[in-house]
Design a protein around this motif. Structure first.
Motif, PDB file in Angstrom:
ATOM      1  N   LEU A   1       0.824  -1.195   0.000  1.00 23.93           N
ATOM      2  CA  LEU A   1       0.000   0.000   0.000  1.00 23.93           C
ATOM      3  C   LEU A   1       0.867   1.257   0.000  1.00 23.93           C
ATOM      4  O   LEU A   1       0.561   2.212  -0.706  1.00 23.93           O
ATOM      5  N   TYR A   2       1.953   1.241   0.759  1.00 25.39           N
ATOM      6  CA  TYR A   2       2.818   2.420   0.809  1.00 25.39           C
ATOM      7  C   TYR A   2       3.545   2.632  -0.509  1.00 25.39           C
ATOM      8  O   TYR A   2       3.826   3.768  -0.883  1.00 25.39           O
ATOM      9  N   ILE A   3       3.819   1.537  -1.214  1.00 24.10           N
ATOM     10  CA  ILE A   3       4.453   1.676  -2.530  1.00 24.10           C
ATOM     11  C   ILE A   3       3.516   2.414  -3.483  1.00 24.10           C
ATOM     12  O   ILE A   3       3.954   3.251  -4.273  1.00 24.10           O
ATOM     13  N   THR A   4       2.231   2.141  -3.376  1.00 26.78           N
ATOM     14  CA  THR A   4       1.249   2.833  -4.205  1.00 26.78           C
ATOM     15  C   THR A   4       1.248   4.322  -3.907  1.00 26.78           C
ATOM     16  O   THR A   4       1.215   5.151  -4.825  1.00 26.78           O
ATOM     17  N   TYR A   5       1.279   4.691  -2.631  1.00 29.32           N
ATOM     18  CA  TYR A   5       1.329   6.108  -2.257  1.00 29.32           C
ATOM     19  C   TYR A   5       2.584   6.776  -2.805  1.00 29.32           C
ATOM     20  O   TYR A   5       2.544   7.895  -3.315  1.00 29.32           O
ATOM     21  N   ILE A   6       3.712   6.094  -2.703  1.00 23.83           N
ATOM     22  CA  ILE A   6       4.976   6.642  -3.194  1.00 23.83           C
ATOM     23  C   ILE A   6       4.915   6.822  -4.708  1.00 23.83           C
ATOM     24  O   ILE A   6       5.312   7.872  -5.236  1.00 23.83           O
ATOM     25  N   LEU A   7       4.404   5.820  -5.420  1.00 22.67           N
ATOM     26  CA  LEU A   7       4.307   5.918  -6.876  1.00 22.67           C
ATOM     27  C   LEU A   7       3.334   7.010  -7.302  1.00 22.67           C
ATOM     28  O   LEU A   7       3.580   7.716  -8.286  1.00 22.67           O
ATOM     29  N   MET A   8       2.233   7.175  -6.572  1.00 18.58           N
ATOM     30  CA  MET A   8       1.282   8.252  -6.887  1.00 18.58           C
ATOM     31  C   MET A   8       1.923   9.615  -6.665  1.00 18.58           C
ATOM     32  O   MET A   8       1.716  10.539  -7.455  1.00 18.58           O
ATOM     33  N   ALA A   9       2.697   9.755  -5.597  1.00 18.58           N
ATOM     34  CA  ALA A   9       3.380  11.024  -5.324  1.00 18.58           C
ATOM     35  C   ALA A   9       4.407  11.318  -6.416  1.00 18.58           C
ATOM     36  O   ALA A   9       4.491  12.460  -6.906  1.00 18.58           O
ATOM     37  N   ILE A  10       5.165  10.308  -6.819  1.00 23.09           N
ATOM     38  CA  ILE A  10       6.156  10.497  -7.887  1.00 23.09           C
ATOM     39  C   ILE A  10       5.461  10.890  -9.181  1.00 23.09           C
ATOM     40  O   ILE A  10       5.913  11.796  -9.899  1.00 23.09           O
TER      41      ILE A  10
END
Length: 108
Positions: free
Chosen positions: A1-10
């Protein structure tokens, strides 16, 4: 889930950075087109405030229940209503532009 947040921010940062880069290079190459872009953004902001002003100040019981359940304040409900109204206004403008351009093409 945190990877998704990081990818969305990028992705969001990249989209904003590429948009600014395109605007700056367009400003250097063709200032007239850049001014048109600024006018479009200002127009969208004006349409948003028109949509927000059109938003209903009274909400139904079901809307109030959902807002209370999710912790949405009155200001946030106004912002959401303004965004929905802006979407509807822009959609209607696009349909009108499509119809006008097709009618214009018939008479060419």
């Amino acid at each position: 889930l945190y990877i998704t947040y990081i990818l969305m921010a990028i992705t969001a940062i990249a989209a904003i950075a590429f948009g600014l880069f395109q605007f700056i290079t367009n400003l250097m190459d063709s200032p007239k087109n850049a001014i048109r872009t600024v006018a479009i953004v200002v127009g969208l902001i004006v349409i948003f405030f028109i949509g927000k002003a059109m938003a209903s100040s009274t909400d139904s019981n079901s809307v109030m229940a959902a807002a209370n359940e999710f912790g949405v304040s009155a200001g946030e409900r106004g912002f959401i209503s303004g965004a929905i109204n802006t979407t509807i206004i822009v959609l209607l403008l696009a349909v009108v532009a499509l119809v006008v351009s097709e009618v214009r093409n018939v008479f060419k």
